[in-house]
Design a protein around this motif. Structure first.
Motif: not given
Lengths: 271, 271
Positions: B156, B158, B162, B164-166, B187, B189-190
């Motif tokens: 996702i 964004r 945020k 929490t996304e690193g 992110s 690392r996503s």
């Protein structure tokens, strides 16, 4: 159609229509078989669903009767699954600055989300839920998975109004952890008055976001009949403001210095 | 286990594991049956899946072989479904100020989303997709449904970073319709380098958002092997900046004065 063929077709049809009442004559006509044969078929399907731990068939007697597939995920399967997920959450590379945990990969994995959906759907199976409500962004796949199994719509609360939502109801609330004033909006036409809703979210600390959602839902006279969060963690500065909820995982401790995370089963399994 | 029971169990197992190669010995052991019986079972399952228009079983020969369930939604079923959805989109009360259409109810309906997921998964069945990418918020359930069937993760993008996304990669782009500078973040690392991705979104006008996603994905050296949007509409001021995509629905006209909407099948069905 032969029994063997009917069984494949019926299994697929029932799995695709969770919690929908299907009349026996529908199957009779669709598969060209006597009602007595269909009944026998359904007994086999029911037995196997229970054997596989994926749910059961519920029979409703009478003229308007039929059969309904109720998806249920066995406690044994649920615990095994959550134990494994806890192990994955304890991977040290998940630790982010501030002691947050990176979870987006797990929340984007369809296999994980599907199973989490089943566990929540089982937890709330008796609640007569009419809508699943979540807040953007990360909880959406999870909410959708629960809704998919309970066969009810998903409603997404947003942080910012958008023109494509039409007129909205908005509230301001104080976030538990950051103490900042935040806004939540929900499209006015998305939820009828007085509906039974279940709140699903990915993470809860003090519970400010969920309290915010409760206030917003009060504007729609909704009954919050269930609250489910994937993971909860304690907030050192703030007491929990929510008491009735299910969590599947509890983040017990995040030790940044030692790069160690401790994740255990949540209150759904322990209380 | 009897054949009738095996068929229920196997149907469920295959539906739950789309595009996963299952070895025949696995079924043999699990259900205590000879390989030859399992082969016969699979023939029945395959035949019925094709008859019901929900896909087919693909057999992979050899020692490392087995069988794979490939979900496919028949063209006939797809067209019938989209025609009905177009009718629902033409309900005049959907018109919002500015000529936008309210679609959140349809995007929150699990039955609709499940079917749309099947149609896109069929459209992109041969593309070797490794990730589905969408942008927050409204496209997420749809992206998740496609991912669920293709059995790949969802990523996702964004609008706002945020914690929490690193660490994230972000880009700025000019939105086609509003001409404002907007931001997108993903992110780090996503998504691994060089992955095959498919972009899924709910709505496209000039295509600025999708171009933005393409630029962002370039930072990850991703190959965009497919683009799918549920609905497209022409932008009067701006030319379309994307040419290779599938749309399922085309909003031909929104007449605010006459309260009339015209929705037709998209290019996936007409080109």
């Amino acid at each position: 159609m032969k029994r063997s063929e009917r069984l494949v077709a019926m299994t697929n049809f029932l799995l695709e229509h969770p919690r929908v009442l299907i009349s026996l004559p529908y199957f009779s006509e669709e598969y060209g078989a006597a009602k007595s044969s269909i009944s026998e078929d359904l007994d086999i399907v029911d037995e196997m669903f229970q054997y596989q731990g994926i749910g059961k068939l519920e029979t409703v007697a009478g003229a308007a009767g039929g059969v309904k597939y109720i998806p249920l995920y066995s406690r044994e399967n649920s615990i095994r699954f959550i134990d494994e997920l806890c192990k994955r959450l304890e991977e040290p590379e998940r630790i982010l600055p501030g002691g947050y945990l990176y979870m987006s990969d797990l929340l984007g994995d369809p296999d994980i989300i599907r199973n989490l959906g089943k566990i929540f759907a089982t937890a709330f199976a008796d609640k007569r839920i009419e809508y699943i409500v979540t807040v953007a962004t990360k909880g959406i796949p999870l909410a959708y998975a629960v809704a998919n199994i309970l066969n009810v719509p998903v409603i997404i609360v947003r942080r910012d109004p958008k023109v494509t939502e039409g007129s909205t109801v908005s509230i301001n609330y104080v976030s538990g952890s950051s103490r900042k004033i935040q806004t939540m909006v929900l499209s006015k036409r998305s939820l009828p008055e007085g509906a039974n809703v279940c709140i699903i979210d990915d993470f809860m600390k003090a519970g400010g976001t969920i309290t915010g959602m409760q206030s917003l839902l009060k504007e729609f006279n909704a009954n919050v009949v269930g609250i489910g969060v994937l993971a909860e963690a304690e907030d050192e500065e703030e007491e929990r403001v929510i008491d009735e909820y299910y969590s599947l995982i509890k983040i017990q401790d995040v030790d940044i210095k030692e790069q160690r995370i401790e994740a255990v089963k949540g209150n759904y399994f322990t209380e």
